[in-house]
Motif scaffolding. Structure first.
Motif, PDB file in Angstrom:
ATOM      1  N   ILE A  54       0.837  -1.207   0.000  1.00  0.00           N
ATOM      2  CA  ILE A  54       0.000   0.000   0.000  1.00  0.00           C
ATOM      3  C   ILE A  54       0.869   1.253   0.000  1.00  0.00           C
ATOM      4  N   LEU A  55       1.900   1.279   0.834  1.00  0.00           N
ATOM      5  CA  LEU A  55       2.788   2.445   0.879  1.00  0.00           C
ATOM      6  C   LEU A  55       3.395   2.731  -0.490  1.00  0.00           C
ATOM      7  N   LEU A  56       3.945   1.705  -1.115  1.00  0.00           N
ATOM      8  CA  LEU A  56       4.586   1.920  -2.411  1.00  0.00           C
ATOM      9  C   LEU A  56       3.589   2.341  -3.476  1.00  0.00           C
ATOM     10  N   SER A  57       2.376   1.807  -3.417  1.00  0.00           N
ATOM     11  CA  SER A  57       1.383   2.214  -4.419  1.00  0.00           C
ATOM     12  C   SER A  57       0.994   3.680  -4.255  1.00  0.00           C
ATOM     13  N   ARG A  58       1.218   4.241  -3.078  1.00  0.00           N
ATOM     14  CA  ARG A  58       0.922   5.655  -2.836  1.00  0.00           C
ATOM     15  C   ARG A  58       2.066   6.568  -3.278  1.00  0.00           C
ATOM     16  N   VAL A  59       3.315   6.127  -3.118  1.00  0.00           N
ATOM     17  CA  VAL A  59       4.456   7.024  -3.350  1.00  0.00           C
ATOM     18  C   VAL A  59       5.157   6.821  -4.686  1.00  0.00           C
ATOM     19  N   VAL A  60       4.951   5.682  -5.344  1.00  0.00           N
ATOM     20  CA  VAL A  60       5.496   5.520  -6.696  1.00  0.00           C
ATOM     21  C   VAL A  60       4.534   6.261  -7.618  1.00  0.00           C
ATOM     22  N   THR A  61       5.016   7.328  -8.214  1.00  0.00           N
ATOM     23  CA  THR A  61       4.145   8.186  -9.018  1.00  0.00           C
ATOM     24  C   THR A  61       4.212   7.883 -10.505  1.00  0.00           C
ATOM     25  N   ARG A  62       5.247   7.166 -10.901  1.00  0.00           N
ATOM     26  CA  ARG A  62       5.378   6.818 -12.316  1.00  0.00           C
ATOM     27  C   ARG A  62       6.154   5.528 -12.433  1.00  0.00           C
ATOM     28  N   LEU A  63       5.721   4.674 -13.347  1.00  0.00           N
ATOM     29  CA  LEU A  63       6.458   3.459 -13.688  1.00  0.00           C
ATOM     30  C   LEU A  63       6.262   3.219 -15.182  1.00  0.00           C
ATOM     31  N   GLY A  64       7.317   3.487 -15.919  1.00  0.00           N
ATOM     32  CA  GLY A  64       7.239   3.356 -17.371  1.00  0.00           C
ATOM     33  C   GLY A  64       6.119   4.205 -17.931  1.00  0.00           C
ATOM     34  N   SER A  65       5.332   3.613 -18.826  1.00  0.00           N
ATOM     35  CA  SER A  65       4.236   4.352 -19.453  1.00  0.00           C
ATOM     36  C   SER A  65       2.881   4.032 -18.822  1.00  0.00           C
ATOM     37  N   LEU A  66       2.879   3.401 -17.655  1.00  0.00           N
ATOM     38  CA  LEU A  66       1.616   3.081 -16.983  1.00  0.00           C
ATOM     39  C   LEU A  66       0.898   4.367 -16.589  1.00  0.00           C
ATOM     40  N   GLU A  67      -0.413   4.357 -16.727  1.00  0.00           N
ATOM     41  CA  GLU A  67      -1.196   5.551 -16.411  1.00  0.00           C
ATOM     42  C   GLU A  67      -1.356   5.764 -14.914  1.00  0.00           C
ATOM     43  N   ALA A  68      -1.427   4.688 -14.146  1.00  0.00           N
ATOM     44  CA  ALA A  68      -1.613   4.801 -12.700  1.00  0.00           C
ATOM     45  C   ALA A  68      -0.933   3.617 -12.022  1.00  0.00           C
ATOM     46  N   ILE A  69      -0.478   3.852 -10.809  1.00  0.00           N
ATOM     47  CA  ILE A  69       0.142   2.800 -10.007  1.00  0.00           C
ATOM     48  C   ILE A  69      -0.852   2.433  -8.913  1.00  0.00           C
ATOM     49  N   ASN A  70      -1.133   1.150  -8.769  1.00  0.00           N
ATOM     50  CA  ASN A  70      -2.065   0.693  -7.742  1.00  0.00           C
ATOM     51  C   ASN A  70      -1.478  -0.531  -7.034  1.00  0.00           C
ATOM     52  N   PRO A  71      -2.092  -0.976  -5.948  1.00  0.00           N
ATOM     53  CA  PRO A  71      -1.545  -2.125  -5.217  1.00  0.00           C
ATOM     54  C   PRO A  71      -1.382  -3.375  -6.080  1.00  0.00           C
ATOM     55  N   LYS A  72      -2.268  -3.593  -7.044  1.00  0.00           N
ATOM     56  CA  LYS A  72      -2.165  -4.783  -7.900  1.00  0.00           C
ATOM     57  C   LYS A  72      -0.856  -4.778  -8.681  1.00  0.00           C
ATOM     58  N   ILE A  73      -0.427  -3.613  -9.151  1.00  0.00           N
ATOM     59  CA  ILE A  73       0.840  -3.520  -9.878  1.00  0.00           C
ATOM     60  C   ILE A  73       1.997  -3.816  -8.936  1.00  0.00           C
ATOM     61  N   ILE A  74       1.990  -3.215  -7.750  1.00  0.00           N
ATOM     62  CA  ILE A  74       3.067  -3.452  -6.781  1.00  0.00           C
ATOM     63  C   ILE A  74       3.113  -4.926  -6.400  1.00  0.00           C
TER      64      ILE A  74
END
Length: 121
Positions: A54-74
């Motif tokens: 949850i923490l990382l999904s809140r503070v990672v603001t960009r990952l490649g060309s993904l539009e949004a970062i959410n817990p499922k990605i982390i």
């Protein structure tokens, strides 16, 4: 100038549903809310180890060309990438007192050794 965001490159990278690899990203400094809000999340209450997701999904603001970062990605990151981001998070959000007490093996004198500071990535 005070930096609040840091770029990173994942060791392995996130592979999306289309097979695209995402390695370059940005993480911002955490706020008090970033650390407090996840404690109310039922997934964290059921499994405290989920807190970092949850923490990382809140503070990672960009990952490649993904539009949004959410817990499922982390959750879907390789273990090496999750460990890398957790270490980066800890280094970025430390209080600046990254030193340890050591003892000289020859004279038995105690002294402090400074570790790397945030921003020295």
């Amino acid at each position: 100038m005070f930096r609040t965001e840091y770029e990173f490159t994942l060791p392995m990278g996130y592979i999306d549903a289309e097979g695209n690899l995402h390695r370059e990203g940005v993480m911002r400094l955490a706020t008090g809310t970033d650390e407090i809000q996840p404690l109310k999340d039922p997934r964290v209450q059921a499994n405290p180890a989920y807190l970092i997701v949850i923490l990382l999904s809140r503070v990672v603001t960009r990952l490649g060309s993904l539009e949004a970062i959410n817990p499922k990605i982390i959750e879907s990151l390789f273990a090496a990438d999750l460990a890398y981001l957790q270490e980066l998070y800890n280094r970025m959000n430390s209080n600046g007192t990254r030193s340890i007490e050591v003892l000289c093996p020859h004279c038995q004198q105690a002294f402090a050794v400074e570790l790397d500071q945030p921003g020295e990535f």
